[in-house]
Design an enzyme around this catalytic site. Structure first.
Site, PDB file in Angstrom:
ATOM      1  N   ASN A 126       0.867  -1.177   0.000  1.00  0.00           N
ATOM      2  CA  ASN A 126       0.000   0.000   0.000  1.00  0.00           C
ATOM      3  C   ASN A 126       0.906   1.231   0.000  1.00  0.00           C
ATOM      4  O   ASN A 126       1.474   1.578   1.032  1.00  0.00           O
ATOM      5  CB  ASN A 126      -0.902  -0.029   1.247  1.00  0.00           C
ATOM      6  N   LYS A 175       0.156   4.259  -0.316  1.00  0.00           N
ATOM      7  CA  LYS A 175      -0.454   5.476   0.238  1.00  0.00           C
ATOM      8  C   LYS A 175      -0.160   6.660  -0.697  1.00  0.00           C
ATOM      9  O   LYS A 175      -0.118   6.474  -1.908  1.00  0.00           O
ATOM     10  CB  LYS A 175       0.029   5.720   1.675  1.00  0.00           C
ATOM     11  N   HIS A 233      -9.745   1.665   4.411  1.00  0.00           N
ATOM     12  CA  HIS A 233      -8.512   1.795   5.192  1.00  0.00           C
ATOM     13  C   HIS A 233      -8.766   2.755   6.368  1.00  0.00           C
ATOM     14  O   HIS A 233      -9.538   3.701   6.242  1.00  0.00           O
ATOM     15  CB  HIS A 233      -7.386   2.329   4.294  1.00  0.00           C
ATOM     16  N   GLU A 245      -7.153   5.115   7.495  1.00  0.00           N
ATOM     17  CA  GLU A 245      -6.898   6.530   7.180  1.00  0.00           C
ATOM     18  C   GLU A 245      -8.089   7.154   6.460  1.00  0.00           C
ATOM     19  O   GLU A 245      -8.385   8.339   6.630  1.00  0.00           O
ATOM     20  CB  GLU A 245      -5.595   6.650   6.368  1.00  0.00           C
ATOM     21  N   GLU A 261      -5.855  -4.471  10.524  1.00  0.00           N
ATOM     22  CA  GLU A 261      -4.793  -3.491  10.768  1.00  0.00           C
ATOM     23  C   GLU A 261      -5.100  -2.697  12.036  1.00  0.00           C
ATOM     24  O   GLU A 261      -5.875  -1.733  11.986  1.00  0.00           O
ATOM     25  CB  GLU A 261      -4.691  -2.512   9.593  1.00  0.00           C
ATOM     26  N   GLY A 274       2.338   2.369  10.788  1.00  0.00           N
ATOM     27  CA  GLY A 274       3.359   3.395  10.630  1.00  0.00           C
ATOM     28  C   GLY A 274       4.063   3.776  11.921  1.00  0.00           C
ATOM     29  O   GLY A 274       4.760   4.780  11.997  1.00  0.00           O
ATOM     30  N   SER A 276       3.054  -2.007  10.395  1.00  0.00           N
ATOM     31  CA  SER A 276       4.502  -2.114  10.607  1.00  0.00           C
ATOM     32  C   SER A 276       5.076  -3.487  10.248  1.00  0.00           C
ATOM     33  O   SER A 276       5.981  -3.985  10.914  1.00  0.00           O
ATOM     34  CB  SER A 276       4.868  -1.735  12.046  1.00  0.00           C
TER      35      SER A 276
HETATM   36  P1  PGA Z   1       2.619   0.398   7.617  1.00  0.00           P
HETATM   37  O1  PGA Z   1       1.140   0.655   6.980  1.00  0.00           O
HETATM   38  O2  PGA Z   1       3.079  -0.927   7.077  1.00  0.00           O
HETATM   39  O3  PGA Z   1       3.443   1.543   7.155  1.00  0.00           O
HETATM   40  O4  PGA Z   1       2.433   0.350   9.099  1.00  0.00           O
HETATM   41  C1  PGA Z   1       0.236  -0.385   6.785  1.00  0.00           C
HETATM   42  C2  PGA Z   1      -1.051   0.124   6.214  1.00  0.00           C
HETATM   43  O5  PGA Z   1      -1.545   1.177   6.666  1.00  0.00           O
HETATM   44  O6  PGA Z   1      -1.629  -0.486   5.298  1.00  0.00           O
END
Ligand code: PGA
Length: 252
Positions: free
Chosen positions: A11, A13, A97, A99, A169, A175, A214
């Site tokens: 992903n 982003k 997601h 976000e 998640e 992150g 992560s």
């Molecule tokens: P990350 O993000 O691996 O940077 O923690 C995962 C995600 O939000 O899909």
């Protein structure tokens, strides 16, 4: 025990210009060309999908988007439709997601419509669910995530459900460098599978459930050996060719 094919999804982003996306696609493809035992998908920003189509359409790497609207076309300024994603050779799309839920106020009703619309167009939705830190610390994570799964998928038939991918998640792990322990991740993915069984019976054994938050080349192996974890949704670690290719190798 069902034979679920592992899925590793990147992903990106809001990262990568067109040139950066092209460079990644060329380099990554070369490194993973022998990987035939699992599915790989890169979920890129809309602006990079066209170049990924050019570079990857004929490859074993699938192309995905990170969002879409549920209508096929119309007066929805700023939105992208499932038809447009098909046009760009997408086969996957991330839906809901955290976000999007948090910053763009997407709710379960909207997300449920998007999942259904993706399936109607033969796109594979990667539905994201997960609790925040307050819910986790308050002991409410399991109930919250089960509720999300039910609300987002309730309208689907078992044969539609079978095609959905779920990504668990935990928001506090995204992150932050703080992964859920493999045990906690497994516990939640198993709870998700039993929720799916409540909706669709034995079909739940065939639905792929990913962990995200992560995930890196260094921790993917311990996650992949968990019985209910069928792969990962990877943010930061999917941005560099070397790291993502290593992660894929370590997942096998
Ligand atoms: P990350 O993000 O691996 O940077 O923690 C995962 C995600 O939000 O899909």
């Amino acid at each position: 025990m069902a034979n679920r094919r592992p899925l590793l999804a990147g992903n990106w982003k809001m990262h990568k210009t067109i040139q950066e996306a092209r460079d990644f696609a060329v380099g990554f493809q070369e490194k993973v060309q022998d990987v035939t035992d699992l599915d790989m998908v890169i979920c890129a920003p809309f602006t990079a999908l066209s170049v990924l189509k050019e570079e990857l359409e004929e490859s074993i790497i699938h192309i995905g988007a990170q969002n879409m609207y549920y209508q096929p076309k119309g007066a929805f300024t700023g939105e992208i439709s499932p038809l447009m994603l098909l046009d760009l050779a997408c086969t996957y799309v991330i839906i809901g997601h955290s976000e999007r839920r948090e910053y763009f106020k997407e709710d379960d009703e909207l997300i449920a419509r998007k999942v259904k619309a993706a399936l109607d167009m033969s796109l594979t939705p990667i539905l994201c669910v997960g609790e925040n830190l307050a819910l986790r610390e308050g002991g409410k994570a399991l109930g919250f995530v089960r509720g999300q799964v039910e609300k987002d998928l309730m309208e689907l038939t078992p044969s539609e459900l079978q095609k959905v991918v779920i990504a668990y998640e935990p928001i506090w792990a995204i992150g932050t460098g703080k992964t859920a322990s493999a045990r906690d991740a497994q516990e939640m993915c198993s709870a998700i599978r039993s929720t799916l069984a409540g909706i669709a019976g034995s079909v739940a054994q065939e639905i792929r459930i990913l962990y995200g938050g992560s995930v890196k080349s260094g921790n993917i192996a311990e996650l992949m050996v968990q019985p209910d974890i069928d792969g990962a949704l990877v943010g930061g670690a999917s941005l560099e060719v070397e790291e993502f290719a290593q992660l894929i190798q370590n997942a096998r």
